[in-house]
Design an enzyme around this catalytic site. Structure first.
Site, mmCIF file in Angstrom:
data_model
loop_
_atom_site.group_PDB
_atom_site.id
_atom_site.type_symbol
_atom_site.label_atom_id
_atom_site.label_comp_id
_atom_site.label_asym_id
_atom_site.label_seq_id
_atom_site.Cartn_x
_atom_site.Cartn_y
_atom_site.Cartn_z
ATOM 1 N N ASP A 215 -24.973 -38.519 11.883
ATOM 2 C CA ASP A 215 -25.189 -37.425 11.399
ATOM 3 C C ASP A 215 -26.919 -37.572 10.957
ATOM 4 O O ASP A 215 -27.507 -36.478 10.990
ATOM 5 C CB ASP A 215 -24.764 -37.440 9.784
ATOM 6 C CG ASP A 215 -23.384 -36.821 10.022
ATOM 7 O OD1 ASP A 215 -22.788 -36.506 11.027
ATOM 8 O OD2 ASP A 215 -22.758 -36.884 8.962
ATOM 9 N N ASP A 221 -32.101 -45.726 4.909
ATOM 10 C CA ASP A 221 -31.271 -46.307 3.690
ATOM 11 C C ASP A 221 -29.739 -46.538 3.830
ATOM 12 O O ASP A 221 -29.145 -46.982 2.638
ATOM 13 C CB ASP A 221 -31.498 -45.184 2.579
ATOM 14 C CG ASP A 221 -30.430 -43.747 2.896
ATOM 15 O OD1 ASP A 221 -29.956 -43.572 4.077
ATOM 16 O OD2 ASP A 221 -30.700 -42.715 2.071
ATOM 17 N N CYS A 359 -27.774 -41.120 -0.876
ATOM 18 C CA CYS A 359 -27.955 -39.690 -0.093
ATOM 19 C C CYS A 359 -27.965 -38.522 -1.102
ATOM 20 O O CYS A 359 -28.485 -37.678 -0.668
ATOM 21 C CB CYS A 359 -27.011 -39.691 1.081
ATOM 22 S SG CYS A 359 -27.063 -40.956 2.220
#
Length: 368
Positions: A215, A221, A359
């Protein structure tokens, strides 16, 4: 290439520095979130409530959901709900990256950078084919807060970078240098732009992100982030048969020999890789597949990582996955930041949508 660049003296604050508030979106997209997004909304509510115990939270929702969400938090004075059109809820990537500069002994000037956004890969490789609403989110947030907005034409998401607040940036080549982001930019051009807008002096490039992170093309992160000056955590597995092993090993070897912007070597803390986990048939069938968004397939490997956590004031919000690694990861976090509370939130519903706790959140630095 640059439009209205920040003046000298601004910097990209570390996430553990004091926040004024946290921004978070609200999951509503039915071709990404299963079962009318209800399971995801319950998880987001838990994340919001945990953060709101420590700082102000602003929740971004559509007009059709505003009343419902406002009522969920009627009794919580630390939660503000604002109506804002979005294509999905990933404010880490669609919101502004906040920068700051000292203006006196007790005040800070906070501004924001509005980087370009193309849904993690554009029409052919992105997660959805139209991102017109998300492209305006950073601008709207800065306008709402009355903060100066600096605009860069570089495609860059907040989850693609991690900073120590002292001039060093972590990023993966797999993501930031990917041809579906900035095909006409060289590596040197990208480095120059990030240094200019984020006030950093050194970028430590790691080759690859977490295996299966299609994705985002390997956001840093999920793999490795700063948790303090000259201190990082890394997603790690001892299983040499796992495709992630070589990815984490290559990153670790680079970190071992790297120095930050201050010339310090890095303290590296290994966080165990949970799982692996896979999308079940029930979870896949609950998503309304459309040509407008990436299809969520049965048995695809999910990107689960303890590195995808969030610092709020005096607390660290970490994901849990219902397995023994949860306890070990919590103990590691507690040893790294003993001054903070550690809160765990079950995060499977978030990773089913393609991300994690970090996120869905975006910190706004304190201006006090």
């Amino acid at each position: 290439m640059a439009v209205d660049t920040p003046p000298t003296g601004f910097r990209f604050p570390a996430e553990w520095e004091r926040h004024k508030q946290t921004w978070i979106g609200w999951p509503e997209r039915l071709d990404n979130w299963r079962e009318n997004a209800v399971p995801a909304q319950e998880t987001f509510q838990e994340v919001i409530s945990n953060i709101a115990d420590f700082e102000q939270v602003t929740v971004v929702v559509s007009g059709s959901s505003w009343r419902q969400v406002r009522r969920l938090f009627d009794d919580n004075q630390n939660v503000r709900v604002v109506e804002m059109s979005t294509d999905d809820c990933w404010l880490r990537d669609t919101g502004p990256i906040f920068i700051a500069s000292r203006t006196g002994k007790s005040s800070t000037q906070v501004c924001g950078v509005d980087f370009d956004f193309n849904a993690w890969g554009g029409v052919k490789e992105g997660c959805y084919v139209n991102w017109d609403k998300d492209a305006l989110v950073a601008w709207k947030i800065l306008d709402l807060e009355g903060l100066k907005r600096y605009v860069s034409n570089l495609v860059l998401e907040g989850g693609a970078v991690s900073t120590d607040g002292q001039g060093t940036l972590l990023a993966t080549e797999e993501c930031v240098l990917h041809s579906n982001r900035n095909p006409n930019w060289t590596r040197d051009m990208i480095e120059t732009e990030m240094k200019l807008y984020l006030g950093v002096e050194k970028i430590i490039w790691l080759p690859l992100g977490v295996y299966g992170d299609h994705d985002t093309n390997g956001h840093v992160d999920n793999l490795c982030v700063f948790v303090g000056p000259a201190k990082v955590v890394i997603h790690w597995t001892e299983d040499r048969t796992d495709p992630q092993y070589e990815r984490s090993l290559r990153a670790f070897q680079i970190l071992e020999t790297s120095r930050d912007a201050k010339g310090r070597s890095l303290s590296i803390h290994k966080l165990p890789a949970p799982g692996p986990f896979y999308r079940t048939e029930l979870e896949a069938s609950g998503v309304v597949a459309t040509p407008q968004a990436v299809v969520r397939k049965v048995n695809e490997r999910l990107v689960a990582s303890y590195v995808n956590f969030y610092f709020a004031n005096n607390v660290l919000i970490m994901p849990s996955f219902g397995e023994p690694w949860d306890t070990q990861a919590k103990e590691i976090f507690q040893s790294i930041v003993p001054e903070r509370q550690i809160r765990q939130v079950a995060a499977r519903e978030i990773i089913l949508g393609g991300g994690g706790i970090h996120c869905i959140t975006q910190q706004q630095p304190d201006d006090g």
